[in-house]
Design an enzyme around this catalytic site. Structure first.
Site, mmCIF file in Angstrom:
data_model
loop_
_atom_site.group_PDB
_atom_site.id
_atom_site.type_symbol
_atom_site.label_atom_id
_atom_site.label_comp_id
_atom_site.label_asym_id
_atom_site.label_seq_id
_atom_site.Cartn_x
_atom_site.Cartn_y
_atom_site.Cartn_z
ATOM 1 N N GLU A 278 -54.629 7.066 17.898
ATOM 2 C CA GLU A 278 -53.842 8.359 18.256
ATOM 3 C C GLU A 278 -53.219 7.719 16.593
ATOM 4 O O GLU A 278 -52.962 8.974 15.528
ATOM 5 C CB GLU A 278 -52.680 8.174 19.110
ATOM 6 C CG GLU A 278 -51.837 9.592 19.624
ATOM 7 C CD GLU A 278 -51.231 9.880 20.389
ATOM 8 O OE1 GLU A 278 -51.369 10.704 21.592
ATOM 9 O OE2 GLU A 278 -50.377 8.801 20.738
ATOM 10 N N GLU A 281 -55.638 8.976 14.401
ATOM 11 C CA GLU A 281 -55.749 10.344 14.078
ATOM 12 C C GLU A 281 -54.570 10.673 12.959
ATOM 13 O O GLU A 281 -54.043 11.686 12.033
ATOM 14 C CB GLU A 281 -55.621 11.099 15.146
ATOM 15 C CG GLU A 281 -56.014 12.773 15.243
ATOM 16 C CD GLU A 281 -55.734 13.264 16.501
ATOM 17 O OE1 GLU A 281 -55.739 12.210 17.842
ATOM 18 O OE2 GLU A 281 -55.259 14.570 16.283
ATOM 19 N N CYS A 298 -49.819 12.516 25.616
ATOM 20 C CA CYS A 298 -50.612 11.296 26.709
ATOM 21 C C CYS A 298 -49.797 12.131 28.520
ATOM 22 O O CYS A 298 -49.964 11.391 29.669
ATOM 23 C CB CYS A 298 -50.088 9.703 26.754
ATOM 24 S SG CYS A 298 -48.529 9.213 25.824
ATOM 25 N N SER A 318 -52.306 15.686 19.971
ATOM 26 C CA SER A 318 -53.390 14.255 19.532
ATOM 27 C C SER A 318 -54.484 15.339 20.012
ATOM 28 O O SER A 318 -54.507 15.919 21.659
ATOM 29 C CB SER A 318 -52.428 13.330 19.464
ATOM 30 O OG SER A 318 -53.946 12.714 20.147
ATOM 31 N N LYS A 357 -50.356 13.498 36.983
ATOM 32 C CA LYS A 357 -51.410 12.758 36.432
ATOM 33 C C LYS A 357 -52.644 13.043 37.800
ATOM 34 O O LYS A 357 -53.963 12.196 37.640
ATOM 35 C CB LYS A 357 -51.800 11.314 36.610
ATOM 36 C CG LYS A 357 -50.520 10.794 35.676
ATOM 37 C CD LYS A 357 -51.150 10.548 34.298
ATOM 38 C CE LYS A 357 -50.944 9.987 33.157
ATOM 39 N NZ LYS A 357 -51.377 10.495 32.237
ATOM 40 N N GLU A 360 -54.390 15.940 36.647
ATOM 41 C CA GLU A 360 -54.975 15.595 35.089
ATOM 42 C C GLU A 360 -56.834 15.366 35.746
ATOM 43 O O GLU A 360 -57.057 15.737 35.546
ATOM 44 C CB GLU A 360 -54.263 14.518 34.044
ATOM 45 C CG GLU A 360 -54.696 14.222 33.042
ATOM 46 C CD GLU A 360 -54.375 13.515 32.358
ATOM 47 O OE1 GLU A 360 -53.814 12.379 33.005
ATOM 48 O OE2 GLU A 360 -53.981 13.167 30.999
ATOM 49 N N GLU A 365 -62.547 18.601 32.138
ATOM 50 C CA GLU A 365 -62.893 18.063 31.054
ATOM 51 C C GLU A 365 -63.167 16.407 31.541
ATOM 52 O O GLU A 365 -63.103 15.931 30.617
ATOM 53 C CB GLU A 365 -63.071 18.186 30.046
ATOM 54 C CG GLU A 365 -60.656 18.002 30.514
ATOM 55 C CD GLU A 365 -60.600 19.929 31.253
ATOM 56 O OE1 GLU A 365 -61.075 20.443 31.716
ATOM 57 O OE2 GLU A 365 -59.054 19.709 30.246
ATOM 58 N N CYS A 502 -41.635 8.021 32.080
ATOM 59 C CA CYS A 502 -42.373 8.204 33.202
ATOM 60 C C CYS A 502 -41.257 6.894 34.375
ATOM 61 O O CYS A 502 -42.252 7.176 35.244
ATOM 62 C CB CYS A 502 -44.106 6.520 32.728
ATOM 63 S SG CYS A 502 -44.798 7.731 31.637
#
Ligand code: SF4
Ligand code: SF4
Ligand code: SF4
Length: 573
Positions: A278, A281, A298, A318, A357, A360, A365, A502
């Protein structure tokens, strides 16, 4: 300041206090099932009623203000009987399911019934078997256990700005539901689980992967690997009944081995990897007039929120996968190859503070050749359940270190668990990558803490880099609206779905301790202050994985394994 009398004792209160807030500040408690600190009162449950001299009826203490000379009885016989009757009425159509309920022994309704001495069914109401909604990969809703307190509706709308759920129908048929009564998976729910954390009962819970994990652990064909997110080591102790903010890092590693995992890794390692990708990037975008501000990727609840409510910002986000998915992808490629294992023999589990999560890990993908990068996701609460099931005694177990080849993490990766942590870690490494020297002070205090939006400016090579951090999606929306309105001074934005990051994720312990989140955050920064390896780019295991496997940040292998893309979704609410 004014004077009030509570149960015959004179107390000082502020003019804008409610009876409830004044009494609680004085160290007494009045129970309630709908009130949430920091929110305007809704007065929905009426459990908090008290007697006030000169007033005929009982008064809801959460919504009644204090006045000078007010005389209040918080636990008079009349108030206690009224509370007991309300609880008896709530239980009249409630299922007798405590033994089978995910909130057994941590349920506000159950505790209150016990405190008020409800020991038999006084009223019998009409009971319908309402449909349980298990359509979401993250959340299960059982409307039969709902007491219509409204907390979930408020947090979803007022904190997250999502409004996926609301009151539907009327009178005795009132329910909490989604638009058109569709499954939560078809709604605009972003899977954050904040509704679970505020729910006083078992009406909301995570979609459990405990059985999936137990099946894999007892399957000799499977090589079981587990990763644990940065925030878990400072919250699992609390789930097991210990003091909030205790760090159980090494003990948790040992415990995970005792219950049968073949390898134990720390997601803080792949948080370091995220920083390398990141950070690179961001530098690439700054040097090549790329889309700015760049926004972190994230937090999977934030990603679904972006795709649903702010798709125009997709080019800003990102392309990095989250640390969970990066480590998942690396485990099933580099690690499997190194160990001579076929990727489909590896069962990859992650322990996360977050219900999103689970969603996710389920995204199509997030797989290579049809094999998911992560096979099961446990929340901190589910890990607690498994550790209790196996009878692990955390008091006596000796700490152990994480496994190679991802055994070393920096504290920059560890502070990912708190809002502002990703930004602080990224600034530490971006500064080095651009200047070749280390920051003289690695601490970026301006982005620490529990405020919803935090900002700072960092000078790197003469460029004033504007950074902002938002946690809680209502706060993120405010920042995004500023950027939409033309704000140009920001280069990098960190967005975390849950307020505080988190440490207060939707999979974290459900705690009555109002200081728990602060203690969890403090524990992460204490770890950062007490260790020497504090930057992702100096992590020797990160250097090695680039040398042995990935090549370079943003290289071809990284692009294939560690980066992703985003979709646009319909808003259904
Ligand atoms: S929600 Fe609470 S009272 Fe209801 S069944 Fe579950 S534990 Fe029992
Ligand atoms: S998980 Fe989050 S978005 Fe979904 S209903 Fe609950 S609070 Fe709303
Ligand atoms: S689902 Fe839980 S938080 Fe929502 S209204 Fe029902 S009991 Fe309250």
């Amino acid at each position: 300041m004014i004077q009030i009398e509570v149960n015959g004792k004179t107390l000082t209160a502020k003019e804008d206090d409610t009876i409830l807030s004044a009494v609680r500040k004085a160290g007494l408690n009045i129970p309630t099932l709908c009130h949430m600190d920091g929110y305007p009162p809704s007065g929905a449950c009426r459990i908090c009623v008290v007697e006030v001299d000169g007033v005929n009826g009982l008064v809801p203490s959460c919504s009644a203000g204090v006045r000078d000379g007010m005389k209040i009885k918080t636990h008079s016989q009349r108030a206690l009987e009224a509370r007991k009757t309300i609880v008896e009425l709530l239980l009249a159509n409630h299922p007798d399911d405590c033994n089978y309920c995910v909130r057994n022994e941590n349920c506000e309704l159950q505790s209150l019934a016990a405190e008020l001495g409800v020991r038999r069914r006084t009223y019998t109401g009409r009971r319908e078997m309402l449909r349980i909604d298990a359509s979401s990969p993250s959340i299960v809703r059982d409307p039969n256990k709902c007491i219509l307190c409204g907390r979930c509706v408020r947090v979803c709308e007022e904190v997250q700005g999502v409004a996926a759920i609301d009151f539907t129908k009327r009178g005795s048929r009132a329910q909490i539901g989604t638009a058109f009564d569709q499954g939560l998976n078809l709604s605009c729910c972003i899977n954050c689980g904040q509704c679970i954390v505020v729910c006083p009962t078992g009406a909301l819970a995570e979609n459990s992967h405990v059985k999936l994990v137990l099946d894999a652990l007892s399957n000799p064909e499977k090589f079981c690997v587990v990763q644990h997110a940065p925030a878990i080591s400072v919250t699992i102790a609390e789930e097991l009944g210990c003091t909030a903010g205790s760090d159980y890092d090494g003990k948790m590693v040992a415990a995970l081995r005792r219950i049968g995992f073949d390898r134990v890794f720390d997601t803080s390692f792949s948080a370091d990897l995220t920083i390398m990708e990141e950070g690179s990037e961001l530098i690439h975008r700054v040097k090549n007039n790329g889309v700015l501000p760049m926004i972190t990727s994230c937090s999977p609840g934030w990603i679904k929120y972006l795709e649903t409510f702010y798709p125009e910002f997709r080019p800003n986000v990102s392309t990095c996968k989250s640390p969970q998915q990066m480590l998942g992808a690396i485990i099933k490629s580099y690690f499997a190859e190194r160990e001579g294992l076929k990727p489909d023999k590896v069962f990859s589990v992650s322990i996360m503070p977050c219900t999103a999560k689970k969603f996710e890990a389920n995204r199509p993908e997030m797989a290579q050749d049809g094999i998911p990068d992560v096979d099961a996701v446990l929340t901190t609460r589910e890990l607690g359940q498994i550790l209790r099931m196996f009878g692990v005694d955390m008091n006596t177990i000796e700490p152990e270190a994480a496994d190679t080849p991802f055994g070393t993490r920096s504290t920059a990766g560890k502070i990912f668990g708190a809002s502002g942590g990703v930004m602080e870690a990224a600034v530490r490494s971006a500064y080095f990558l651009l200047t070749g020297t280390e920051l003289s002070n690695l601490n970026l205090e301006a982005v620490r803490g529990l405020e919803g939006v935090k900002e700072a400016q960092v000078e790197i090579n003469g460029l004033k880099v504007g950074v902002a951090v938002a946690s809680g999606l209502g706060n993120a929306a405010k920042l995004l609206e500023q950027v939409k309105a033309g704000r140009k001074d920001l280069h990098f934005i960190e967005i975390m779905t849950c307020p505080g990051g988190c440490i207060s994720g939707g999979g974290q312990p459900i705690s009555a301790d109002t200081n728990a989140v602060k203690a969890r955050m403090k524990a992460l920064y204490q770890i950062d202050a007490s260790e020497n390896l504090r930057t992702s780019h100096t992590n020797p295991d990160i250097k090695r994985i680039y040398e042995e496997f990935l090549g370079e940040p943003l290289g071809e292998k990284s692009h294939h394994l560690l980066h992703t893309h985003y979709a646009q979704r319909e808003v259904v609410r």
